[in-house]
Design a protein around this motif. Structure first.
Motif, PDB file in Angstrom:
ATOM      1  N   PRO A 188       0.802  -1.236   0.000  1.00 52.10           N
ATOM      2  CA  PRO A 188       0.000   0.000   0.000  1.00 52.10           C
ATOM      3  C   PRO A 188       0.835   1.286   0.000  1.00 52.10           C
ATOM      4  N   VAL A 189       2.088   1.201   0.449  1.00 54.81           N
ATOM      5  CA  VAL A 189       2.944   2.390   0.408  1.00 54.81           C
ATOM      6  C   VAL A 189       3.407   2.630  -1.032  1.00 54.81           C
ATOM      7  N   TYR A 190       3.877   1.562  -1.654  1.00 53.27           N
ATOM      8  CA  TYR A 190       4.386   1.666  -3.026  1.00 53.27           C
ATOM      9  C   TYR A 190       3.284   2.130  -3.988  1.00 53.27           C
ATOM     10  N   LEU A 191       2.053   1.658  -3.730  1.00 51.30           N
ATOM     11  CA  LEU A 191       0.923   2.003  -4.608  1.00 51.30           C
ATOM     12  C   LEU A 191       0.042   3.090  -3.995  1.00 51.30           C
ATOM     13  N   PHE A 192       0.629   3.871  -3.088  1.00 54.60           N
ATOM     14  CA  PHE A 192      -0.166   4.847  -2.347  1.00 54.60           C
ATOM     15  C   PHE A 192      -0.878   5.846  -3.269  1.00 54.60           C
ATOM     16  N   HIS A 193      -0.319   6.062  -4.450  1.00 54.60           N
ATOM     17  CA  HIS A 193      -0.854   7.069  -5.375  1.00 54.60           C
ATOM     18  C   HIS A 193      -1.909   6.503  -6.326  1.00 54.60           C
ATOM     19  N   ARG A 194      -2.176   5.188  -6.243  1.00 52.59           N
ATOM     20  CA  ARG A 194      -2.945   4.560  -7.325  1.00 52.59           C
ATOM     21  C   ARG A 194      -4.333   5.164  -7.534  1.00 52.59           C
ATOM     22  N   PHE A 195      -5.054   5.431  -6.449  1.00 53.13           N
ATOM     23  CA  PHE A 195      -6.423   5.942  -6.610  1.00 53.13           C
ATOM     24  C   PHE A 195      -6.418   7.406  -7.046  1.00 53.13           C
ATOM     25  N   GLN A 196      -5.398   8.155  -6.605  1.00 57.89           N
ATOM     26  CA  GLN A 196      -5.307   9.540  -7.055  1.00 57.89           C
ATOM     27  C   GLN A 196      -4.910   9.586  -8.536  1.00 57.89           C
ATOM     28  N   SER A 197      -4.176   8.574  -9.011  1.00 59.01           N
ATOM     29  CA  SER A 197      -3.899   8.480 -10.457  1.00 59.01           C
ATOM     30  C   SER A 197      -5.201   8.305 -11.229  1.00 59.01           C
ATOM     31  N   ASP A 198      -6.088   7.454 -10.698  1.00 56.27           N
ATOM     32  CA  ASP A 198      -7.395   7.270 -11.356  1.00 56.27           C
ATOM     33  C   ASP A 198      -8.096   8.622 -11.502  1.00 56.27           C
ATOM     34  N   ALA A 199      -8.016   9.426 -10.425  1.00 51.87           N
ATOM     35  CA  ALA A 199      -8.704  10.728 -10.440  1.00 51.87           C
ATOM     36  C   ALA A 199      -8.076  11.668 -11.469  1.00 51.87           C
ATOM     37  N   ALA A 200      -6.742  11.712 -11.501  1.00 51.01           N
ATOM     38  CA  ALA A 200      -6.066  12.621 -12.441  1.00 51.01           C
ATOM     39  C   ALA A 200      -6.329  12.214 -13.890  1.00 51.01           C
ATOM     40  N   ALA A 201      -6.414  10.907 -14.123  1.00 52.39           N
ATOM     41  CA  ALA A 201      -6.634  10.427 -15.502  1.00 52.39           C
ATOM     42  C   ALA A 201      -7.995  10.885 -16.038  1.00 52.39           C
ATOM     43  N   LYS A 202      -8.945  11.102 -15.126  1.00 51.92           N
ATOM     44  CA  LYS A 202     -10.279  11.524 -15.585  1.00 51.92           C
ATOM     45  C   LYS A 202     -10.229  12.896 -16.265  1.00 51.92           C
ATOM     46  N   LEU A 203      -9.180  13.670 -15.985  1.00 52.08           N
ATOM     47  CA  LEU A 203      -9.059  14.984 -16.624  1.00 52.08           C
ATOM     48  C   LEU A 203      -8.719  14.845 -18.101  1.00 52.08           C
ATOM     49  N   ILE A 204      -8.033  13.767 -18.442  1.00 54.63           N
ATOM     50  CA  ILE A 204      -7.577  13.601 -19.832  1.00 54.63           C
ATOM     51  C   ILE A 204      -8.738  13.081 -20.668  1.00 54.63           C
ATOM     52  N   GLY A 205      -9.091  13.842 -21.684  1.00 55.04           N
ATOM     53  CA  GLY A 205     -10.322  13.553 -22.414  1.00 55.04           C
ATOM     54  C   GLY A 205     -11.524  13.787 -21.509  1.00 55.04           C
TER      55      GLY A 205
END
Ligand SMILES: [Zn+2]
Length: 433
Positions: A188-205
């Motif tokens: 969970p530390v290594y992938l701590f950013h995973r859900f925030q990546s999902d959120a940022a990707a929603k901005l693209i397109g």
């Protein structure tokens, strides 16, 4: 609760001596349970999820909250503010709408007034249908995200992750616990950013919209009901997401790797561990490919790709699919990395990029134009590889193999050429109801 404790433990590495009680872990997990109780009561009272609420000051318990982990002035990871307490503005307004009692003749106007209060609050309502899938487009609506700007929050989360990784190690486990369990706490530390990546990707397109209804008094009002996320915001999101697949971010520090032996007797790996190819050792490079692929699957999603093409057609200032793919290739294959370990990490990222381009090029859900642009990106990479002078032996091997794989792919259109990437372990901060 166990998953939350695991996240908190990995982020704070609190066991400096090894026998501390680390009460802050339990405090955080209990704060989450308190929040979850309010959430479930909200459902009982009739409320749906509102996944846009976390971006407007944590304005509803009906969102899925990611622990808001901060760095204090001493540079330490702080959990004090991980979860909000109490119910929030959107909850109060929607309950008021559902449960206020009016005289029959006042009801229509009374409800209209509350609807106006909800609208004036500036808190949008966006629920599961627009939020759960990584392919979705609403810039406010994600699960397990925080902050008002998904890209800036992703950058902030990466900084928290870095602090946590820097202190990760002996203090991440209690005395008398096998060293090999560090492997699971690292996830969970290594992938701590995973859900925030999902959120940022929603901005693209991405698209700004609400579940808007035609109003009674539309005269002189605009009927425009949606707009693209601005080109600048899309570009910024791309830039930050590319960071999440950079070798510097994804290389697991060597000192951490040196502390993780193969699993101790009685402590086998399970589905919450990374799976790897380098058994019995912890496969640090497979974890890199898994993490990079998480971002790549978001960026090269067929629906997102189709939206990027449509948005570019409607407005040439938009970034478009070709530019997204060029930036991905430039930041991976065309990036040179000097140090041997980082270079090997980079090669694993490069293979993940190639695999995802292959996948999109033959995806049955992708439009012909999406597949055409992806094929063109592969051809451009192929001609770049042809002129590329190789360095070390592993680098040379990769370049030769990639040239061959791309050629074979372009001749046969089969995505089976690059081995599959190991799946990402589950890691939601809590069960999802
Ligand atoms: Zn729920």
């Amino acid at each position: 609760m166990r998953q939350d404790m695991l996240i908190a433990q990995g982020l704070t590495s609190p066991f400096k001596k090894g026998d501390e009680s680390a009460v802050e872990l339990q405090t955080m997990a209990l704060a989450r349970l308190r929040q979850l109780s309010a959430h479930e009561v909200g459902h009982t009272l009739g409320l749906s999820h509102n996944f846009a609420a976390s971006q407007i000051g944590r304005s509803s318990v009906m969102d899925y909250p990611h622990p808001l982990v901060e760095i204090d002035k001493f540079g330490e990871v702080m959990l004090n503010n991980a979860y909000a307490s109490g119910i929030a503005q959107w909850d109060k307004l929607t309950i008021k709408y559902a449960y206020s009692e009016f005289n029959e003749q006042d009801e229509a106007q009374g409800l209209k007034n509350i609807r106006k209060q909800i609208s004036d609050s500036g808190i949008p309502f966006i629920t599961d249908q627009d939020s759960r899938a990584g392919s979705m487009a609403h810039p406010n609506a994600s699960l397990w995200d925080n902050g008002s700007d998904p890209s800036e929050e992703l950058l902030r989360v990466l900084k928290v992750r870095r602090v946590a990784l820097n202190q990760f190690g002996e203090a991440s486990i209690k005395n008398d616990v096998p060293w090999s369990t560090l492997e699971k706490i690292l996830v969970p530390v290594y992938l701590f950013h995973r859900f925030q990546s999902d959120a940022a990707a929603k901005l693209i397109g991405g698209l700004n919209y609400e579940y808007s209804h035609r109003a009674e008094d539309t005269e002189n009002k605009s009927v425009k009901q949606l707009s693209e996320v601005s080109s600048a915001r899309q570009q910024r999101a791309l830039e930050v997401l590319l960071k999440t697949m950079s070798s510097e971010e994804l290389a697991i520090p060597k000192n951490i790797l040196s502390m993780i032996p193969p699993p101790a007797y009685g402590y086998p790996r399970d589905r919450e561990n990374f799976t790897g190819n380098a058994l019995p050792s912890f496969d640090a490079l497979s974890a890199v490919a898994t993490a990079a692929s998480h971002t790549l699957e978001l960026l090269l999603d067929p629906s997102r790709a189709a939206r990027l093409i449509q948005q570019k057609a409607l407005n040439p200032n938009n970034i478009g699919l070709a530019k997204v793919q060029t930036d991905i290739v430039n930041s991976s294959w065309k990036k040179s990395t000097k140090y041997p370990y980082l270079a090997e990490v980079q090669r694993n990222i490069n293979w993940a990029v190639l695999k995802q381009l292959f996948s999109l090029a033959v995806d049955e859900e992708a439009t012909p134009q999406v597949r055409a642009i992806t094929h063109l990106s592969l051809r451009e990479l192929q001609s770049w590889l042809k002129n590329k002078r190789s360095g070390s032996t592993p680098q040379k091997a990769m370049l030769i193999q990639a040239k061959k794989d791309i050629e074979q792919f372009l001749n046969s259109d089969t995505k089976e050429l690059v081995p599959s990437i190991k799946p990402i372990p589950p890691g939601s901060p809590i069960g999802t109801l």
